[in-house]
Design a protein around this motif. Sequence first.
Motif, short mmCIF file in Angstrom:
data_model
loop_
_atom_site.label_atom_id
_atom_site.label_comp_id
_atom_site.label_asym_id
_atom_site.label_seq_id
_atom_site.Cartn_x
_atom_site.Cartn_y
_atom_site.Cartn_z
N ASP A 17 42.26 76.07 82.83
CA ASP A 17 43.39 76.91 83.71
C ASP A 17 42.95 78.45 83.64
N ILE A 18 42.12 78.89 84.57
CA ILE A 18 41.83 80.08 84.46
C ILE A 18 42.98 81.01 85.46
N VAL A 19 43.49 80.28 86.45
CA VAL A 19 44.30 80.76 87.09
C VAL A 19 45.73 81.20 86.62
N THR A 53 39.74 69.03 90.27
CA THR A 53 39.04 70.13 90.21
C THR A 53 39.05 71.18 91.13
N PHE A 54 39.73 72.07 90.91
CA PHE A 54 39.57 73.38 91.93
C PHE A 54 38.67 74.21 91.54
N ARG A 55 37.73 74.80 92.48
CA ARG A 55 36.70 75.63 92.44
C ARG A 55 36.90 76.90 93.03
N ALA A 56 36.58 78.15 92.45
CA ALA A 56 36.36 79.34 93.14
C ALA A 56 35.04 79.67 93.40
N GLY A 57 34.48 79.37 94.40
CA GLY A 57 32.99 79.73 94.44
C GLY A 57 32.40 78.73 93.69
N ALA A 74 32.72 78.69 90.34
CA ALA A 74 33.29 78.40 88.88
C ALA A 74 34.78 77.55 88.93
N VAL A 75 34.72 76.61 87.90
CA VAL A 75 35.90 76.07 87.79
C VAL A 75 37.30 76.76 87.52
N ALA A 76 38.21 76.66 88.38
CA ALA A 76 39.18 77.57 88.22
C ALA A 76 40.36 76.85 87.66
N LEU A 77 40.42 75.47 87.84
CA LEU A 77 41.51 74.79 87.59
C LEU A 77 41.06 73.20 87.58
N GLN A 78 41.35 72.57 86.44
CA GLN A 78 40.96 71.26 86.28
C GLN A 78 42.14 70.41 85.52
N THR A 79 42.82 69.60 86.43
CA THR A 79 43.98 68.92 85.82
C THR A 79 43.76 67.33 85.92
N GLU A 80 44.39 66.50 84.91
CA GLU A 80 44.54 65.14 85.05
C GLU A 80 45.81 64.35 85.42
N HIS A 81 45.87 63.50 86.46
CA HIS A 81 46.92 63.05 87.14
C HIS A 81 47.18 61.44 87.07
N ASP A 82 48.21 61.08 86.96
CA ASP A 82 48.68 59.52 87.25
C ASP A 82 48.91 59.44 88.41
N ALA A 141 44.57 77.87 98.31
CA ALA A 141 43.48 78.82 98.90
C ALA A 141 43.95 80.15 98.67
N ALA A 142 45.27 80.63 98.85
CA ALA A 142 45.62 81.87 98.74
C ALA A 142 45.48 82.33 97.55
N LEU A 143 45.25 81.40 96.25
CA LEU A 143 45.11 81.94 94.81
C LEU A 143 43.73 81.94 94.71
N GLY A 144 42.81 81.82 95.69
CA GLY A 144 41.27 82.00 95.47
C GLY A 144 40.74 80.61 95.30
#
Length: 224
Positions: free
Chosen positions: A50-52, A196-200, A202-210, A150-153
């Motif tokens: 969680d970089i964001v 997994t959300f990437r900014a360029g 770099a992994v900006a956010l990675q979360t586990e989901h049910d 996308a607005a968060l990068g």
Amino acid sequence: MKIRLLLASAAALTAVSVATPAMAEEGKIQIKAFVTGVLPDGEITDVNTDIVGLPAGSQSRATDSVVPTIAAEYFLSPNFSLETICCITPHDVRGSGALEGTDLVDDLIILPATVTAKYHFKLSDKIKPYIGAGPTYFFIFGEDVGADAAALGATDVDLSDELGFVLQTGVDVKLNDRGLGLSLDAKRYFIGTTATFRAGNAVALQTEHDLDPWVVSAGLTYRF
């Protein structure tokens, strides 16, 4: 004349006795055409990266979908069968809780490769409820970064393919003697995914989901 009549009667009775079981025997293959509602969860169960800086109480949900589906079933015996389904289901991921109303992921497609083993109960000649269970593998593709992400990068998003398990119940109702029937079916999947959300690069956010969707269907069947 009497002998000929008796022989003719015996031949007719023999023909009927041979033909009747064949007519009564049901086919081994059943095809089902359904209208299906797919009702997933999508909540966050863990945050790996969680970089964001997600605000406290951040959550997510996957949108519901209604799609046509086809199931193909093979009867190993009158009571046991194997079934697989064919469908793809479109979904979006939206924020909830502290992220309420945000657009996170758009246009993801799920292909749920599923096989279930089923046991059929015979309540009558026309009504046969069943239960089933089996493995499933979710192929997830086509996902796009939502406008707010996308607005968060975020420039790219990926939801992982995963192996899971499914429980099933339903009922088949025979409508006529030509193979036509009605079926009601409900499945509960137990499966997750990693977003997994990437900014360029770099992994900006990675979360586990049910995901754990309920999948409910109703439609016509043809058995041959």
